[in-house]
Design a protein around this motif. Sequence first.
Motif, mmCIF file in Angstrom:
data_model
loop_
_atom_site.group_PDB
_atom_site.id
_atom_site.type_symbol
_atom_site.label_atom_id
_atom_site.label_comp_id
_atom_site.label_asym_id
_atom_site.label_seq_id
_atom_site.Cartn_x
_atom_site.Cartn_y
_atom_site.Cartn_z
ATOM 1 N N CYS A 225 0.565 12.760 11.536
ATOM 2 C CA CYS A 225 0.530 12.160 10.200
ATOM 3 C C CYS A 225 1.612 11.093 10.077
ATOM 4 N N HIS A 226 1.246 9.962 9.515
ATOM 5 C CA HIS A 226 2.196 8.865 9.323
ATOM 6 C C HIS A 226 2.010 8.306 7.906
ATOM 7 N N SER A 227 2.837 8.761 7.008
ATOM 8 C CA SER A 227 2.774 8.284 5.625
ATOM 9 C C SER A 227 3.596 7.007 5.473
ATOM 10 N N VAL A 228 3.174 6.149 4.572
ATOM 11 C CA VAL A 228 3.847 4.878 4.321
ATOM 12 C C VAL A 228 4.146 4.771 2.826
ATOM 13 N N ASN A 229 5.400 4.496 2.491
ATOM 14 C CA ASN A 229 5.772 4.291 1.092
ATOM 15 C C ASN A 229 5.506 5.542 0.270
ATOM 16 N N SER A 230 5.569 6.708 0.926
ATOM 17 C CA SER A 230 5.267 7.974 0.258
ATOM 18 C C SER A 230 5.916 9.108 1.031
ATOM 19 N N PHE A 231 6.347 10.162 0.296
ATOM 20 C CA PHE A 231 7.015 11.315 0.900
ATOM 21 C C PHE A 231 6.269 12.580 0.482
ATOM 22 N N PRO A 232 5.301 13.032 1.295
ATOM 23 C CA PRO A 232 4.472 14.180 0.898
ATOM 24 C C PRO A 232 5.191 15.511 1.046
ATOM 25 N N VAL A 233 4.993 16.392 0.050
ATOM 26 C CA VAL A 233 5.543 17.750 0.073
ATOM 27 C C VAL A 233 4.536 18.687 -0.578
ATOM 28 N N LEU A 234 4.618 19.978 -0.205
ATOM 29 C CA LEU A 234 3.822 20.980 -0.898
ATOM 30 C C LEU A 234 4.258 21.034 -2.358
ATOM 31 N N ARG B 230 0.829 -1.208 0.000
ATOM 32 C CA ARG B 230 0.000 0.000 0.000
ATOM 33 C C ARG B 230 0.860 1.253 0.000
ATOM 34 N N VAL B 231 0.232 2.347 -0.352
ATOM 35 C CA VAL B 231 0.771 3.689 -0.163
ATOM 36 C C VAL B 231 -0.232 4.438 0.700
ATOM 37 N N ARG B 232 0.260 5.054 1.759
ATOM 38 C CA ARG B 232 -0.602 5.906 2.580
ATOM 39 C C ARG B 232 0.026 7.289 2.683
ATOM 40 N N LEU B 233 -0.710 8.280 2.227
ATOM 41 C CA LEU B 233 -0.278 9.673 2.327
ATOM 42 C C LEU B 233 -1.173 10.364 3.342
ATOM 43 N N GLN B 234 -0.546 11.013 4.323
ATOM 44 C CA GLN B 234 -1.294 11.830 5.278
ATOM 45 C C GLN B 234 -0.706 13.228 5.303
ATOM 46 N N CYS B 235 -1.571 14.229 5.283
ATOM 47 C CA CYS B 235 -1.138 15.623 5.319
ATOM 48 C C CYS B 235 -2.215 16.446 5.997
ATOM 49 N N VAL B 236 -1.920 17.715 6.233
ATOM 50 C CA VAL B 236 -2.818 18.575 7.004
ATOM 51 C C VAL B 236 -3.220 19.783 6.162
ATOM 52 N N ALA B 237 -4.510 20.105 6.189
ATOM 53 C CA ALA B 237 -5.043 21.279 5.499
ATOM 54 C C ALA B 237 -5.728 22.189 6.510
ATOM 55 N N VAL B 238 -5.941 23.440 6.111
ATOM 56 C CA VAL B 238 -6.644 24.373 6.995
ATOM 57 C C VAL B 238 -8.109 23.964 7.079
ATOM 58 N N PRO B 239 -8.779 24.314 8.169
ATOM 59 C CA PRO B 239 -10.185 23.930 8.328
ATOM 60 C C PRO B 239 -11.043 24.417 7.167
ATOM 61 N N GLY B 240 -12.013 23.589 6.796
ATOM 62 C CA GLY B 240 -12.945 23.957 5.740
ATOM 63 C C GLY B 240 -12.471 23.635 4.335
ATOM 64 N N SER B 241 -11.279 23.126 4.182
ATOM 65 C CA SER B 241 -10.764 22.809 2.849
ATOM 66 C C SER B 241 -11.547 21.654 2.226
#
Length: 356
Positions: free
Chosen positions: A169-178, A52-63
């Motif tokens: 946030c704990h991503s697996v098999n993925s490296f999230p960036v803006l 699997r790939v799991r991406l977790q990231c954070v957005a501002v409220p209401g997005s």
Amino acid sequence: MSRLDELVDTLLWEGHALYPYTPGATKNATPTPFGIVYPPAYAAGSPHTHDRVRLQCVAVPGSQVSATVHFLHDGEAHRVELPAPGDPVAFTFGAITGTAELTCEEVGGFLRVTALVANATPVPAGLTRTEALGFSLLSTHVVVRCAPGGRFLSPIAPPEEAATAVMTCHSVNSFPVLATEADDAVLGAAIALPDHPQLAPESRGSLFDSTEIEEALLLHVLALSDGERAELEHADPAVRAMIERAVSATPEDIVRLHGRTTVRDPGEDDVPGESEIVVGGRRLARGQHVVLRPDRSHGQDHLLAGRSATVERILVDYDDHVHVCVTVDDDPGQDLMRDIGRFLYFKPTEVEVIGT
């Protein structure tokens, strides 16, 4: 095609084929991409393989968020659209089956976004890696987007008020960036990248070796033997298209790839590091002249013992260790080293300020 789409397309094909790109080359016997999502029965055999790939990231409220999953299979690019958070979406491409899901939840006053891509392909036990790759998602990348008015926070350098939420946030098999200037997209890359990654404007397109020097690869492609070029007639369409693009490069194209230099005169506020610092009761400042008294246990530093130097930078690392960056005063290349930022690094205890 947007800049983000071009970036994703380049990353997607990274490692699909390696120079000399011929099908018979040993290193092209099996694909060498990153971001592999293996079938569960094979992935279970090692802690270093993932189903699997799991991406977790954070957005501002209401997005309001959506996501797109990109991957390769059988030498073709595929994508799965997740227009909004909801139930898992099942997909089938050739011999592989899988699911993709987008979810959101409130964490510490922010919105935690999770994109999960899972390989559900049933395979027998005991497959070799080469066999398992035929049932895998290769070079899996996930792009999460915000609708206008939404915004993501950096997964690698979040603002202080969002640091706690990002740490959940704990991503697996993925490296999230803006991934965009407006911070309205996050790219879950298969390799580690900085925020806001960009392709060099001089680039003529992916050569499947994007971590290498494009100029050198183009020159190598132009130097392929007649036999190698004949073998490439039997390569897959993506490789043939890449070779055709590479051999069409003009001398001017190659010269542009040789590099560019931006020269500017930085102001005082543009110089990295500290302008001065007190260490062990001694004041160190940028521009001071010092005598080098290096610890003789460090490589060849002892060859500089007693030499006069100029303090160019004072840097403090994440462990609060101070590094004094200098150029040697009687070095005929001192001005050049200063201009290009090539310094020698010493501890505060290894420099003696002249005149104190």
